[in-house]
Design a protein around this motif. Sequence first.
Motif, PDB file in Angstrom:
ATOM      1  N   VAL A 125      35.381  27.875  36.793  1.00 57.63           N
ATOM      2  CA  VAL A 125      35.113  28.474  35.488  1.00 57.63           C
ATOM      3  C   VAL A 125      36.370  28.377  34.626  1.00 57.63           C
ATOM      4  CG1 VAL A 125      34.717  30.689  34.311  1.00 57.63           C
ATOM      5  CG2 VAL A 125      33.315  30.044  36.296  1.00 57.63           C
ATOM      6  N   ALA A 126      36.199  28.071  33.350  1.00 56.70           N
ATOM      7  CA  ALA A 126      37.323  27.982  32.415  1.00 56.70           C
ATOM      8  C   ALA A 126      37.397  29.247  31.566  1.00 56.70           C
ATOM      9  CB  ALA A 126      37.167  26.759  31.515  1.00 56.70           C
ATOM     10  N   ILE A 127      38.541  29.440  30.913  1.00 54.40           N
ATOM     11  CA  ILE A 127      38.717  30.609  30.054  1.00 54.40           C
ATOM     12  C   ILE A 127      37.638  30.662  28.973  1.00 54.40           C
ATOM     13  CG2 ILE A 127      40.216  31.601  28.272  1.00 54.40           C
ATOM     14  CD1 ILE A 127      42.601  30.915  29.990  1.00 54.40           C
ATOM     15  N   LYS A 128      37.270  29.497  28.449  1.00 54.54           N
ATOM     16  CA  LYS A 128      36.254  29.461  27.384  1.00 54.54           C
ATOM     17  C   LYS A 128      34.908  29.984  27.856  1.00 54.54           C
ATOM     18  CE  LYS A 128      35.058  24.599  28.277  1.00 54.54           C
ATOM     19  NZ  LYS A 128      33.742  24.878  28.882  1.00 54.54           N
ATOM     20  N   ASP A 129      34.702  30.005  29.175  1.00 56.98           N
ATOM     21  CA  ASP A 129      33.442  30.491  29.727  1.00 56.98           C
ATOM     22  C   ASP A 129      33.414  32.017  29.867  1.00 56.98           C
ATOM     23  OD1 ASP A 129      32.480  27.836  30.101  1.00 56.98           O
ATOM     24  OD2 ASP A 129      33.676  27.682  31.935  1.00 56.98           O
ATOM     25  N   ILE A 130      34.579  32.649  29.679  1.00 57.15           N
ATOM     26  CA  ILE A 130      34.653  34.113  29.806  1.00 57.15           C
ATOM     27  C   ILE A 130      34.365  34.711  28.436  1.00 57.15           C
ATOM     28  CG2 ILE A 130      36.055  36.052  30.603  1.00 57.15           C
ATOM     29  CD1 ILE A 130      37.740  34.105  32.188  1.00 57.15           C
ATOM     30  N   ARG A 131      33.106  34.764  28.082  1.00 57.34           N
ATOM     31  CA  ARG A 131      32.719  35.167  26.731  1.00 57.34           C
ATOM     32  C   ARG A 131      32.814  36.670  26.501  1.00 57.34           C
ATOM     33  NH1 ARG A 131      28.887  31.107  27.812  1.00 57.34           N
ATOM     34  NH2 ARG A 131      27.175  32.592  28.124  1.00 57.34           N
ATOM     35  N   ASP A 132      32.916  37.446  27.578  1.00 53.42           N
ATOM     36  CA  ASP A 132      33.112  38.887  27.424  1.00 53.42           C
ATOM     37  C   ASP A 132      34.558  39.231  27.085  1.00 53.42           C
ATOM     38  OD1 ASP A 132      30.470  39.361  27.963  1.00 53.42           O
ATOM     39  OD2 ASP A 132      30.781  39.949  30.049  1.00 53.42           O
ATOM     40  N   GLY A 133      35.457  38.219  27.186  1.00 50.25           N
ATOM     41  CA  GLY A 133      36.868  38.446  26.917  1.00 50.25           C
ATOM     42  C   GLY A 133      37.649  38.642  28.205  1.00 50.25           C
TER      43      GLY A 133
END
Length: 241
Positions: free
Chosen positions: A155-163
Amino acid sequence: MDRQGKEKWFSRKIELIVVAVILIVLTLLLLPVLQQSGHDYDSYVRVTTRNHLKLIGLALHNYHDAYGTFPPAFVADDNGKPMHSWRVLILPYLDQRALYEQYDFSEPWNGPNNVKLVTQRPNIYGYPGQKGDATVTAFAAIAGKPCVFQGSEPVAIKDIRDGTSNTLVAGEAVGAGIPWTKPQDVEFDQFTHWGAPAGFSSDVVVGGAYALFADVSVQSISSDEFDEKTTRALFTRAGGD
């Protein structure tokens, strides 16, 4: 990567290195003072545990800088069976390159070569006060499809949409008994509450544990403060909650 991107990447690397050095120096400076009494020793355990989680978080981000994603929870074989843990994958970013190079990725974590390395657990995966088997990890990830450690897919940082500041990735797992090289963590689907011996638990946080967030912040969390619903919301990377 263009020039501006390279400069930004280099600047971030320097910042992470400086933070890591500061944490190590602070731990060394505090050690003589905090070991003077039982109460102070508990304080030392707390400080060291937080610092270990911080360094693990920094290693995860350094891995992300190198590969464009965080490590997967595990590397699987052709049949999908977990073979290698994320804890092994980030060894080069924990100043453990020599140990990493001894690991054989052609065999599972408990193969004839790799099983010998279980006794060489890096100090970063333990902490003062840990009792019992010195081959087990004091820290585990929260693993499951909605999590940052979702499985064999990274998983990439951009995939962490909750922040990143709202998403928990790992924590203390003192009672879980997981060998540090084993591709096993706390399962999202099985989590019920903080402090459970088989999940996230601590010797110094009553009814809870220290937890690492995706932004490398560390917080003490307990079931008294965070119920199951709230905690599971923190575990998800894109739940919109």
